[in-house]
Motif scaffolding. Structure first.
Motif, PDB file in Angstrom:
ATOM      1  N   MET A   1       0.838  -1.172   0.000  1.00  0.00           N
ATOM      2  CA  MET A   1       0.000   0.000   0.000  1.00  0.00           C
ATOM      3  C   MET A   1       0.890   1.244   0.000  1.00  0.00           C
ATOM      4  SD  MET A   1      -2.826   1.325   2.795  1.00  0.00           S
ATOM      5  CE  MET A   1      -3.217  -0.321   3.222  1.00  0.00           C
ATOM      6  N   ARG A   2       0.389   2.307  -0.630  1.00  0.00           N
ATOM      7  CA  ARG A   2       1.100   3.577  -0.644  1.00  0.00           C
ATOM      8  C   ARG A   2       0.091   4.705  -0.766  1.00  0.00           C
ATOM      9  NH1 ARG A   2       2.183   5.829  -6.020  1.00  0.00           N
ATOM     10  NH2 ARG A   2       1.101   4.555  -7.537  1.00  0.00           N
ATOM     11  N   ILE A   3       0.499   5.896  -0.419  1.00  0.00           N
ATOM     12  CA  ILE A   3      -0.362   7.063  -0.636  1.00  0.00           C
ATOM     13  C   ILE A   3      -0.155   7.514  -2.067  1.00  0.00           C
ATOM     14  CG2 ILE A   3      -0.764   9.471  -0.042  1.00  0.00           C
ATOM     15  CD1 ILE A   3       0.033   8.789   2.809  1.00  0.00           C
ATOM     16  N   ARG A   4      -1.230   7.553  -2.821  1.00  0.00           N
ATOM     17  CA  ARG A   4      -1.176   7.961  -4.222  1.00  0.00           C
ATOM     18  C   ARG A   4      -1.334   9.460  -4.347  1.00  0.00           C
ATOM     19  NH1 ARG A   4      -5.541   8.348  -8.413  1.00  0.00           N
ATOM     20  NH2 ARG A   4      -4.455   8.234 -10.380  1.00  0.00           N
ATOM     21  N   THR A   5      -2.330  10.019  -3.631  1.00  0.00           N
ATOM     22  CA  THR A   5      -2.665  11.434  -3.761  1.00  0.00           C
ATOM     23  C   THR A   5      -3.084  11.988  -2.406  1.00  0.00           C
ATOM     24  OG1 THR A   5      -3.541  11.017  -5.987  1.00  0.00           O
ATOM     25  CG2 THR A   5      -4.165  13.097  -4.955  1.00  0.00           C
ATOM     26  N   THR A   6      -2.703  13.203  -2.151  1.00  0.00           N
ATOM     27  CA  THR A   6      -3.283  13.969  -1.060  1.00  0.00           C
ATOM     28  C   THR A   6      -3.742  15.280  -1.680  1.00  0.00           C
ATOM     29  OG1 THR A   6      -2.969  14.832   1.177  1.00  0.00           O
ATOM     30  CG2 THR A   6      -1.097  15.004  -0.298  1.00  0.00           C
ATOM     31  N   TYR A   7      -4.906  15.780  -1.240  1.00  0.00           N
ATOM     32  CA  TYR A   7      -5.385  17.018  -1.836  1.00  0.00           C
ATOM     33  C   TYR A   7      -6.039  17.905  -0.794  1.00  0.00           C
ATOM     34  CZ  TYR A   7     -10.107  14.972  -2.045  1.00  0.00           C
ATOM     35  OH  TYR A   7     -11.311  14.391  -1.743  1.00  0.00           O
ATOM     36  N   LEU A   8      -6.081  19.189  -1.124  1.00  0.00           N
ATOM     37  CA  LEU A   8      -6.705  20.201  -0.302  1.00  0.00           C
ATOM     38  C   LEU A   8      -7.876  20.804  -1.061  1.00  0.00           C
ATOM     39  CD1 LEU A   8      -3.447  22.084   0.777  1.00  0.00           C
ATOM     40  CD2 LEU A   8      -4.670  20.320   2.071  1.00  0.00           C
ATOM     41  N   LYS A   9      -8.967  21.089  -0.373  1.00  0.00           N
ATOM     42  CA  LYS A   9     -10.089  21.796  -0.983  1.00  0.00           C
ATOM     43  C   LYS A   9      -9.788  23.290  -0.927  1.00  0.00           C
ATOM     44  CE  LYS A   9     -13.465  18.392   0.554  1.00  0.00           C
ATOM     45  NZ  LYS A   9     -14.627  18.174   1.441  1.00  0.00           N
ATOM     46  N   VAL A  10     -10.016  23.961  -2.042  1.00  0.00           N
ATOM     47  CA  VAL A  10      -9.769  25.406  -2.108  1.00  0.00           C
ATOM     48  C   VAL A  10     -11.032  26.120  -2.582  1.00  0.00           C
ATOM     49  CG1 VAL A  10      -7.290  25.148  -2.527  1.00  0.00           C
ATOM     50  CG2 VAL A  10      -8.834  25.284  -4.466  1.00  0.00           C
ATOM     51  N   VAL A  43       4.174  10.941  -4.901  1.00  0.00           N
ATOM     52  CA  VAL A  43       2.857  11.355  -4.404  1.00  0.00           C
ATOM     53  C   VAL A  43       2.316  12.493  -5.255  1.00  0.00           C
ATOM     54  CG1 VAL A  43       1.612  12.306  -2.424  1.00  0.00           C
ATOM     55  CG2 VAL A  43       3.444  10.663  -2.055  1.00  0.00           C
ATOM     56  N   ARG A  44       1.040  12.401  -5.546  1.00  0.00           N
ATOM     57  CA  ARG A  44       0.353  13.485  -6.257  1.00  0.00           C
ATOM     58  C   ARG A  44      -0.238  14.420  -5.208  1.00  0.00           C
ATOM     59  NH1 ARG A  44      -2.989   9.736 -10.518  1.00  0.00           N
ATOM     60  NH2 ARG A  44      -1.186   8.540 -11.166  1.00  0.00           N
ATOM     61  N   PHE A  45      -0.001  15.710  -5.369  1.00  0.00           N
ATOM     62  CA  PHE A  45      -0.515  16.721  -4.460  1.00  0.00           C
ATOM     63  C   PHE A  45      -1.535  17.535  -5.241  1.00  0.00           C
ATOM     64  CE2 PHE A  45      -0.136  21.031  -2.591  1.00  0.00           C
ATOM     65  CZ  PHE A  45      -0.590  20.729  -1.315  1.00  0.00           C
ATOM     66  N   GLY A  46      -2.797  17.472  -4.824  1.00  0.00           N
ATOM     67  CA  GLY A  46      -3.855  18.096  -5.599  1.00  0.00           C
ATOM     68  C   GLY A  46      -4.614  19.192  -4.875  1.00  0.00           C
ATOM     69  N   LEU A  47      -5.303  19.990  -5.663  1.00  0.00           N
ATOM     70  CA  LEU A  47      -6.211  21.022  -5.182  1.00  0.00           C
ATOM     71  C   LEU A  47      -7.563  20.755  -5.824  1.00  0.00           C
ATOM     72  CD1 LEU A  47      -3.910  24.116  -5.790  1.00  0.00           C
ATOM     73  CD2 LEU A  47      -4.158  22.809  -3.667  1.00  0.00           C
ATOM     74  N   LEU A  48      -8.599  20.678  -5.020  1.00  0.00           N
ATOM     75  CA  LEU A  48      -9.955  20.432  -5.508  1.00  0.00           C
ATOM     76  C   LEU A  48     -10.799  21.658  -5.210  1.00  0.00           C
ATOM     77  CD1 LEU A  48     -12.128  18.436  -6.610  1.00  0.00           C
ATOM     78  CD2 LEU A  48     -12.536  17.804  -4.213  1.00  0.00           C
TER      79      LEU A  48
END
Length: 116
Positions: A1-10, A43-48
């Motif tokens: 297992m691994r962390i694929r993405t973490t994202y923040l709501k903006v 790791v993908r770092f996203g903004l939603l």
């Protein structure tokens, strides 16, 4: 297992994207009106875009960016120049060796020299 993405709501995709693009010194590898994504190692770092009515101020998600001490201070100065504010400064605390900042959207993120 691994962390694929973490994202923040903006609340403002343009402002959020500009802050993180300037701070990370890289263009996102994906961008749309509702999603922006940066590659940070594996790791993908996203903004939603929070366009679905959630009321929030910041989040409980705190991404931690690890640096060598000299590089940490350069990143810290850049973060402040782009509008980040200091929430907790533990750089001189031997047990912590990190600093917590707040982005213009109210999200906390941590910079550390906490190598294993």
């Amino acid at each position: 297992m691994r962390i694929r993405t973490t994202y923040l709501k903006v609340s403002d995709m343009e402002r959020g994207s500009a802050f993180w693009e300037n701070l990370l010194e890289r263009a996102p590898n994906r961008r749309s009106d509702k999603w922006t994504e940066f590659s940070l190692g594996e790791v993908r770092f996203g903004l939603l875009l929070n366009d679905f009515g959630d009321e929030f101020v910041g989040s409980g998600c705190v991404p931690v960016f690890e640096f060598d001490v000299s590089a940490l201070h350069i990143f810290l100065d850049r973060a402040k120049a782009f509008g980040a504010t200091v929430a907790l400064d533990g750089l001189n605390n031997e047990a912590m060796k990190s600093i917590v900042l707040v982005s213009p959207d109210g999200h906390e993120f941590e910079l550390c020299a906490c190598h294993d």
